[in-house]
Structure formats: structure tokens, C-alpha cells
Design a protein around this motif. Structure first.
Motif, PDB file in Angstrom:
ATOM      1  N   ASP A 218       1.134  -1.282  -0.059  1.00  0.00           N
ATOM      2  CA  ASP A 218       0.435  -0.324   0.031  1.00  0.00           C
ATOM      3  C   ASP A 218       0.616   1.310  -0.700  1.00  0.00           C
ATOM      4  OD1 ASP A 218      -2.407  -1.704   0.056  1.00  0.00           O
ATOM      5  OD2 ASP A 218      -2.724  -1.668   2.485  1.00  0.00           O
ATOM      6  N   THR A 219       1.743   1.559  -1.343  1.00  0.00           N
ATOM      7  CA  THR A 219       2.513   2.586  -0.893  1.00  0.00           C
ATOM      8  C   THR A 219       1.700   3.274  -2.542  1.00  0.00           C
ATOM      9  OG1 THR A 219       4.142   1.331  -1.820  1.00  0.00           O
ATOM     10  CG2 THR A 219       4.130   2.210   0.521  1.00  0.00           C
ATOM     11  N   GLY A 220       2.378   4.798  -2.440  1.00  0.00           N
ATOM     12  CA  GLY A 220       2.458   4.858  -3.888  1.00  0.00           C
ATOM     13  C   GLY A 220       1.068   5.973  -4.265  1.00  0.00           C
ATOM     14  N   LYS A 221       1.218   5.742  -5.569  1.00  0.00           N
ATOM     15  CA  LYS A 221       0.027   6.635  -5.629  1.00  0.00           C
ATOM     16  C   LYS A 221      -1.430   6.261  -5.352  1.00  0.00           C
ATOM     17  CE  LYS A 221       1.662  10.160  -8.426  1.00  0.00           C
ATOM     18  NZ  LYS A 221       2.078  10.516  -9.976  1.00  0.00           N
ATOM     19  N   ASN A 222      -2.391   7.156  -5.624  1.00  0.00           N
ATOM     20  CA  ASN A 222      -4.032   5.938  -5.316  1.00  0.00           C
ATOM     21  C   ASN A 222      -4.516   5.840  -6.591  1.00  0.00           C
ATOM     22  OD1 ASN A 222      -5.824   5.207  -3.470  1.00  0.00           O
ATOM     23  ND2 ASN A 222      -5.525   7.695  -2.857  1.00  0.00           N
ATOM     24  N   THR A 223      -5.166   4.596  -7.052  1.00  0.00           N
ATOM     25  CA  THR A 223      -5.524   3.892  -8.194  1.00  0.00           C
ATOM     26  C   THR A 223      -6.953   3.945  -8.147  1.00  0.00           C
ATOM     27  OG1 THR A 223      -5.145   1.708  -7.721  1.00  0.00           O
ATOM     28  CG2 THR A 223      -3.404   3.124  -8.644  1.00  0.00           C
ATOM     29  N   GLY A 224      -7.452   3.292  -9.006  1.00  0.00           N
ATOM     30  CA  GLY A 224      -8.916   3.118  -9.532  1.00  0.00           C
ATOM     31  C   GLY A 224      -9.018   1.935  -8.095  1.00  0.00           C
ATOM     32  N   GLY A 225      -7.799   1.473  -7.752  1.00  0.00           N
ATOM     33  CA  GLY A 225      -8.528  -0.089  -7.101  1.00  0.00           C
ATOM     34  C   GLY A 225      -7.073  -1.384  -7.949  1.00  0.00           C
ATOM     35  N   MET A 226      -6.539  -1.741  -6.890  1.00  0.00           N
ATOM     36  CA  MET A 226      -5.138  -2.992  -7.872  1.00  0.00           C
ATOM     37  C   MET A 226      -5.591  -4.046  -7.334  1.00  0.00           C
ATOM     38  SD  MET A 226      -3.214  -1.004  -9.426  1.00  0.00           S
ATOM     39  CE  MET A 226      -2.460  -2.084  -9.604  1.00  0.00           C
ATOM     40  N   GLY A 227      -6.754  -4.345  -6.653  1.00  0.00           N
ATOM     41  CA  GLY A 227      -7.120  -5.328  -5.892  1.00  0.00           C
ATOM     42  C   GLY A 227      -8.079  -5.572  -4.951  1.00  0.00           C
ATOM     43  N   ALA A 228      -9.077  -6.336  -4.307  1.00  0.00           N
ATOM     44  CA  ALA A 228      -9.696  -6.467  -3.214  1.00  0.00           C
ATOM     45  C   ALA A 228      -9.881  -8.354  -2.704  1.00  0.00           C
ATOM     46  CB  ALA A 228     -10.939  -5.589  -3.537  1.00  0.00           C
ATOM     47  N   TYR A 229     -10.110  -8.219  -1.758  1.00  0.00           N
ATOM     48  CA  TYR A 229     -10.645  -9.411  -1.160  1.00  0.00           C
ATOM     49  C   TYR A 229     -11.893  -9.041  -0.530  1.00  0.00           C
ATOM     50  CZ  TYR A 229      -8.291  -8.320   3.243  1.00  0.00           C
ATOM     51  OH  TYR A 229      -8.058  -7.551   4.084  1.00  0.00           O
ATOM     52  N   SER A 230     -12.803 -10.247  -0.437  1.00  0.00           N
ATOM     53  CA  SER A 230     -13.789 -10.285   0.535  1.00  0.00           C
ATOM     54  C   SER A 230     -14.294 -12.035   1.179  1.00  0.00           C
ATOM     55  CB  SER A 230     -14.951 -10.193  -0.083  1.00  0.00           C
ATOM     56  OG  SER A 230     -16.361 -10.511   0.103  1.00  0.00           O
ATOM     57  N   PRO A 231     -15.048 -12.202   2.295  1.00  0.00           N
ATOM     58  CA  PRO A 231     -15.347 -10.876   3.287  1.00  0.00           C
ATOM     59  C   PRO A 231     -14.136  -9.836   3.599  1.00  0.00           C
ATOM     60  CG  PRO A 231     -15.390 -12.895   4.300  1.00  0.00           C
ATOM     61  CD  PRO A 231     -14.935 -13.288   3.072  1.00  0.00           C
ATOM     62  N   SER A 232     -13.956  -8.630   4.290  1.00  0.00           N
ATOM     63  CA  SER A 232     -13.295  -8.531   5.261  1.00  0.00           C
ATOM     64  C   SER A 232     -12.754  -9.312   6.003  1.00  0.00           C
ATOM     65  CB  SER A 232     -13.690  -6.576   5.510  1.00  0.00           C
ATOM     66  OG  SER A 232     -12.956  -6.017   6.438  1.00  0.00           O
ATOM     67  N   ARG A 233     -11.324  -8.687   6.265  1.00  0.00           N
ATOM     68  CA  ARG A 233     -10.892  -9.629   7.521  1.00  0.00           C
ATOM     69  C   ARG A 233     -11.197  -8.896   8.828  1.00  0.00           C
ATOM     70  NH1 ARG A 233      -5.156  -8.106  10.070  1.00  0.00           N
ATOM     71  NH2 ARG A 233      -5.061  -5.558   9.560  1.00  0.00           N
ATOM     72  N   LEU A 234     -12.065  -7.944   8.787  1.00  0.00           N
ATOM     73  CA  LEU A 234     -12.172  -6.952   9.842  1.00  0.00           C
ATOM     74  C   LEU A 234     -13.600  -7.273  11.020  1.00  0.00           C
ATOM     75  CD1 LEU A 234     -10.863  -3.485   8.628  1.00  0.00           C
ATOM     76  CD2 LEU A 234      -9.557  -5.063  10.542  1.00  0.00           C
ATOM     77  N   ILE A 235     -14.687  -7.602  10.029  1.00  0.00           N
ATOM     78  CA  ILE A 235     -15.735  -8.063  10.149  1.00  0.00           C
ATOM     79  C   ILE A 235     -16.128  -8.957  11.120  1.00  0.00           C
ATOM     80  CG2 ILE A 235     -16.440  -9.100   8.423  1.00  0.00           C
ATOM     81  CD1 ILE A 235     -18.796  -6.493   9.499  1.00  0.00           C
ATOM     82  N   SER A 236     -16.865  -8.159  11.845  1.00  0.00           N
ATOM     83  CA  SER A 236     -17.657  -9.311  13.327  1.00  0.00           C
ATOM     84  C   SER A 236     -19.122  -9.128  13.657  1.00  0.00           C
ATOM     85  CB  SER A 236     -16.589  -9.061  14.398  1.00  0.00           C
ATOM     86  OG  SER A 236     -16.654  -8.162  14.852  1.00  0.00           O
TER      87      SER A 236
END
Ligand code: AMP
Ligand code: GLY
Length: 420
Positions: A218-236
Motif C-alpha cells: 500500500d505505497t505510492g499513488k492512489n488508483t481506482g483499485g489494484m485488487g480486493a478481497y471479500s469478506p473483510s478480515r475486520l468484520i464481526s
């Protein structure tokens, strides 16, 4: 049933492919679509900003339902336009779309209904804004009010950075600016939270985490999105309840008080700090690339879900999901998000055999006589469903290597916080 989809990205290919599984669908049209949607739908290139041109086509082809992928037509009022001529369309109307179209509209709702969000100030002139940044702590975040294709947000480490951002925005970099938003920097982990709404009821539509920065870790410029995963690891369960009770429900009742029913997908961009959710922004659509990770997990008929929203019957249906992890890697054209080459042929794409847990969703691609060429910065989305995120990532990288597109690059570390 004939259905039209507005948009041309990976999200729209995923919408198109998922809809195409519905037995009720006889034909799909994409406005304008890409080389991926062309295999399952009819791509129509017309000026989507011109609602009248679109209407004439929709009427002549007897299209019975329109689904809107991106935010711009929603903010411009495409839903109001088609509803006024009784053509069913899925998405929020112009008033509700201000949740994404005006950050200040959303902040004012947060303030009035005590929705947790970053502390903020609204400034109507350069001078006012610059006086404020002289006596405040850094980092802070400077934002243009309106749509800015993901570019109107400046994370500022110093007074100089903030002053430059204020100049950019008031000098019209993102269109005429009447005011500017300056907010506190929230230090936590981001999460994308989705619901679908019919105006009366909502249902949850999964969570995801995306990687906006161009570089590994997660370094460098912002983009439209370089990838994703689901579900979020944070959800409870407990976080889920806090998000609904403190953020989503108060927002929808705020709109109701303004005589507005929200129909469509609602995507809350959240910052999670020590298990507490804060709203960063709303989007009035599915996320891209989050959508590409979420829709392949959907077990229920997607068209039925959308029709239940159009008919205000969402309460009567059950949305079922496969209990599996999903991960998406975006293959981009070298140089993105700055200058990148276009019109480069992508060989091998048709030689790849995909099993049912692997998808390739096209984004910036176009079919030409000699094959498929790239015509955007984000070109292809590789999605895999697996029992573990590690396996999903490994499988995607294996597939990307088979394509062997030397003009492309991708992040090897998507999902690193949940995998490594
Ligand atoms: P937005 O377009 O509002 O989602 O902002 C783009 C990105 O900027 C977000 O995804 C965050 O990574 C970051 N961002 C926006 N607002 C804040 C904030 N108040 N604190 C920290 N990061 C932020
Ligand atoms: N994934 C970020 C967005 O769709 O806005």
C-alpha cells in the motif's frame, strides 16, 4: 426479459456475467461494455451522458430494466429520467446520489444525526481555509466537494501540501468549487461495507477490503483499485451491528426525513479504529474491484434480487451466499495511474481454461479484428474463490502468468494483511 447495463469496467462485466445466469434473462445490452461483456451481451456504443439517445435505444429494443454501474449517471439523475417515463431502473435517484456526489451533503447528515465520521470544517474561500491550516495539526485531509474520479482527496502532511491542495481545488481542478472540506486524518484500517435497498428495507451485501495504492504494501499513488478481497478480515457480528445502527440506518432515515427513499446499492467506505467504525465516504453503487470479488459468491438469482428492489419486495427474499473466500488482482497497463500505453494486444487470453472458481473480468479492453487490445489503465481482473485467501491469490497469479502480457503489471501482495 431484456436488461441494459450502464458502464464499461470490471464491475460491469461482473454484473453482466452474474445476471446472465438468470433464466429469466433473454438478452443483455451493455452501454458501452468491454471485450468481456461482448461475449455474453450486445455492446452498444452511444453517448451515455445523453439520456434521450439512450431512451430512444431502450424503447426501440424494448429493454425492460436498466442497471447502472458507475456513479456519474446516477449523480446526473439518470434514475429520475427513466422513472419519469416508467422504465424500471436500478439505482438511487439524483437526490439520494448526493451521498456520493457531494461530500458536504454527507458530512451535514453525519453532523445532524451524530454518525461517526472524521471531524471536519467547510470553508468557502481560499483565505478562510488557509487561515485554518495555520493553526491545526497534521496530517489532515483536504477534499473537493463533488465527484473527482477518486482524485479530489489530498492527504496532507504539511501546511505547504494543504495550501497546494486548497489552491488546486479553488482553482477549479475538479470543476468550479464553491467550498472545500478539511477533515481530521483517521488512522485505522479501511473496509468496504455494502447493502442493497429497495427504499423500504435493506439487506446486507457483503464486505470487502480493497487496495487503492499502486505499490506493494500500500505505497505510492492512489488508483481506482489494484485488487480486493471479500469478506473483510475486520468484520464481526458486533462490528456489523455498530455499522448498521450508527451509520447505515441513521443515514437512510435522514434521507426519509427529506422525503427520499434510497433504492440501489449503498457502499459505505469505513475506517475501523479499534473495532469502532467511522464513515469516510459513501458511494451510491457497487465498488470496483470489490464487486468482482462479491458477485461470484452469490448463490441466489441476481435478477430476482434486483427485481425485488424495483418492486419494493426485498423483505420477502433471502439472499444466499457461498461461504468461501474471494480475492481479485487487477492487471494494469504499465505506467498506470499516470501515463500508460493503450491499444496493446493481449495474446493468450482465449487460451486460458478457467474452472468454476476462477474468473477473468475485463475492464479496459476492446475487441478488434486482430484480437483483444487494452484501452484503459486497469485492464483485467483475476478473481478466484478458494477456502483460503492464500490459495486464491496463488491461483490468480498462476493465471496471470499464463497470459504473460509483458505490457502489464500487478500487485503480488493483494490481501497481505490477511495472508502474510
Ligand atoms: P474518499 O474518496 O473520500 O474515499 O477518499 C479516498 C481515500 O482517501 C480513502 O479511501 C482513504 O484511504 C483516504 N481518506 C479519505 N478521508 C480520510 C480521512 N479522514 N482519514 C484518513 N484517510 C482518509
Ligand atoms: N474500490 C473503490 C471504489 O469503487 O470507489
Amino acid at each position: 426479459m431484456k436488461v441494459g447495463i450502464i458502464g464499461s469496467g470490471g464491475r460491469e462485466h461482473a454484473l453482466c456475467e452474474t445476471l446472465s445466469k438468470s433464466k429469466k434473462i433473454s438478452k443483455i445490452y451493455c452501454f458501452p461494455g468491454n471485450a468481456g461483456t461482448e461475449k455474453i451481451a450486445r455492446n452498444i456504443s452511444l453517448d451515455v451522458d445523453n439520456f434521450n439517445t439512450l431512451k430512444n435505444f431502450v424503447i426501440s429494443e424494448k429493454i425492460e430494466l436498466i442497471i447502472v454501474g458507475p456513479e456519474k449517471p446516477l449523480v446526473d439523475g439518470i434514475v429520475d429520467f427513466f422513472e419519469s417515463i416508467n422504465i424500471p431502473i436500478f439505482g438511487p435517484n439524483k437526490f439520494a446520489s448526493q451521498l456520493e456526489g457531494s461530500k458536504i451533503f454527507t458530512k451535514k447528515i453525519c453532523e445532524k444525526y451524530k454518525i461517526p465520521t472524521a471531524k471536519f470544517g467547510i470553508f468557502e474561500s481560499k483565505n478562510e481555509a488557509k487561515l485554518f491550516i495555520k493553526e491545526t495539526k497534521f496530517p489532515l485531509v483536504v477534499k473537493a466537494d463533488g465527484l473527482a474520479a477518486g482524485k479530489g482527496v489530498y492527504i496532507c502532511e504539511s501546511q505547504k501540501n494543504a495550501s497546494d491542495a486548497i489552491e488546486d481545488i479553488f482553482n477549479g481542478k475538479f470543476g468550479k468549487a464553491k467550498n472545500i472540506l478539511i477533515e481530521e486524518f483517521l488512522n485505522g484500517e479501511e473496509m468496504s461495507y455494502f447493502v442493497i435497498s429497495d427504499g423500504k428495507d435493506i439487506k446486507k451485501f457483503q464486505t470487502a477490503q480493497d487496495h487503492k495504492r499502486v505499490g506493494e504494501r500500500d505505497t505510492g499513488k492512489n488508483t481506482g483499485g489494484m485488487g480486493a478481497y471479500s469478506p473483510s478480515r475486520l468484520i464481526s457480528e458486533s462490528l456489523d451491528k455498530k455499522i448498521l445502527d450508527r451509520i447505515i440506518y441513521p443515514t437512510l432515515s435522514a434521507l426519509k426525513e427529506m422525503n427520499c427513499e434510497y433504492k440501489g446499492f449503498l457502499y459505505a467506505g469505513l475506517m475501523i479504529i479499534k473495532d469502532e467504525p467511522f464513515l469516510i465516504e459513501y458511494n451510491v453503487r457497487m465498488g470496483d474491484p470489490e464487486c468482482q470479488t462479491i458477485l461470484p459468491k452469490l448463490k441466489s438469482d441476481f435478477l430476482e434480487i434486483i427485481l425485488s428492489c424495483i418492486n419494493k419486495q426485498l423483505k420477502t427474499i433471502k439472499i444466499e451466499w457461498y461461504d468461501i473466500n474471494s480475492l481479485c488482482i487487477v492487471l494494469c497497463s504499465k505506467g498506470y495511474p499516470d501515463q500508460y500505453k493503450k491499444n496493446i494486444i493481449i495474446n493468450n487470453l482465449d487460451q486460458i481454461n478457467l474452472d468454476q472458481n476462477q474468473k477473468i473480468y475485463h475492464a479496459g479492453t476492446k475487441k478488434e479484428k486482430n484480437g483483444i487490445i487494452s484501452n484503459g489503465g486497469r485492464v483485467l481482473n483475476f478473481v478466484n474463490l478458494s477456502n483460503t485467501f492464500q490459495q486464491a491469490r496463488d491461483k490468480n497469479i498462476e493465471t496471470i502468468k499464463k497470459i504473460n502480457w509483458t505490457e502489464g503489471f500487478y500487485r503480488n501482495d493483494i490481501g497481505y494483511k490477511v495472508i502474510d
